[in-house]
Scaffold this motif. Structure first.
Motif, PDB file in Angstrom:
ATOM      1  N   LYS A  62       1.074  -1.044   0.258  1.00 10.62           N
ATOM      2  CA  LYS A  62       0.223  -0.021  -0.392  1.00 10.62           C
ATOM      3  C   LYS A  62       0.529   1.096  -0.062  1.00 10.62           C
ATOM      4  O   LYS A  62       0.352   2.105  -0.896  1.00 10.62           O
ATOM      5  N   TYR A  63       1.689   1.202   0.610  1.00 12.09           N
ATOM      6  CA  TYR A  63       2.443   2.537   0.886  1.00 12.09           C
ATOM      7  C   TYR A  63       4.061   2.555   0.258  1.00 12.09           C
ATOM      8  O   TYR A  63       4.841   3.695   0.657  1.00 12.09           O
ATOM      9  N   TYR A 112       0.118   5.910   6.701  1.00 10.36           N
ATOM     10  CA  TYR A 112      -0.340   4.953   7.178  1.00 10.36           C
ATOM     11  C   TYR A 112      -1.321   4.858   8.767  1.00 10.36           C
ATOM     12  O   TYR A 112      -2.468   4.563   8.849  1.00 10.36           O
ATOM     13  N   ASP A 115      -4.455   6.491   8.049  1.00 14.20           N
ATOM     14  CA  ASP A 115      -5.614   5.219   7.475  1.00 14.20           C
ATOM     15  C   ASP A 115      -6.538   4.937   8.816  1.00 14.20           C
ATOM     16  O   ASP A 115      -7.611   4.385   8.561  1.00 14.20           O
ATOM     17  N   PHE A 122      -8.826   0.803   3.203  1.00 12.27           N
ATOM     18  CA  PHE A 122      -7.198   0.702   3.739  1.00 12.27           C
ATOM     19  C   PHE A 122      -7.209  -0.657   5.153  1.00 12.27           C
ATOM     20  O   PHE A 122      -6.989  -1.649   5.144  1.00 12.27           O
ATOM     21  N   LYS A 125      -9.320  -3.791   4.453  1.00  8.00           N
ATOM     22  CA  LYS A 125      -8.529  -4.605   3.713  1.00  8.00           C
ATOM     23  C   LYS A 125      -7.679  -5.501   4.946  1.00  8.00           C
ATOM     24  O   LYS A 125      -7.708  -6.410   4.995  1.00  8.00           O
TER      25      LYS A 125
END
Length: 167
Positions: A62-63, A112, A115, A122, A125
């Motif tokens: 993701k990052y 992060y 999120d 995310f 998820k």
């Protein structure tokens, strides 16, 4: 002496050895998840939550930022020395401490944290992958775990989870 993956309480566990340099995910080698504890009992290896390993790979993807694993399984003595909670998920083979590294680390850390705190898609998820505990510590160190949880201090779409620390 059988070290096959197994499932317990909905969490999948896999065996980790010190010298296994094969990839366990796209970006992580098995050996990166080997304990820092030096007890002879763990010289062959130990089990760890595969849910956590896969969750960490999701974070890495993701990052798009490198991650260093700083702690995984700890026996009670190592956990005490590390300053861990008495019922830390590390002693139950359910936790990974980690941090973003490299030039994009600071930006990735902020994204992060945002999120997790904003309950983003995310985060959903990660919850679906079995990551139910999220900690953040000074120095941009993070913790994820795959604890089995019946109540938490947060919830999202029916999933209860726990957040603590610098978040």
């Amino acid at each position: 002496k059988l070290f096959n993956d197994f499932i317990y309480n909905g969490v999948t566990y896999t065996f980790i050895t010190k010298d296994n340099n094969k990839n366990i995910t796209n970006n992580f080698k098995v050996s990166e998840f080997y304990t820092k504890c030096t007890a002879p009992k763990y010289s062959v290896g130990h089990f760890i939550s595969k849910n956590c390993i896969n969750g960490l790979q999701l974070i890495r993807d993701k990052y798009n930022t490198q991650i260093r694993v700083t702690s995984t399984f700890r026996n009670k003595t190592c956990n005490t020395i590390a300053g861990g909670a008495s019922e830390s998920q590390h002693i139950h083979n359910n936790a990974i401490d980690w941090k973003f590294i490299g030039v994009k680390a600071g930006k990735a850390q902020l994204a992060y944290e945002k999120d997790v705190m904003s309950r983003s898609a995310f985060l959903q998820k990660l919850l679906l992958s079995g990551i139910m505990g999220y900690g953040s510590y000074p120095g941009n160190f993070n913790h994820i775990d795959s604890r089995v949880i019946s109540s938490g201090n947060r919830s999202l779409n029916g999933y209860k989870y726990i957040v603590w620390g610098e978040f």
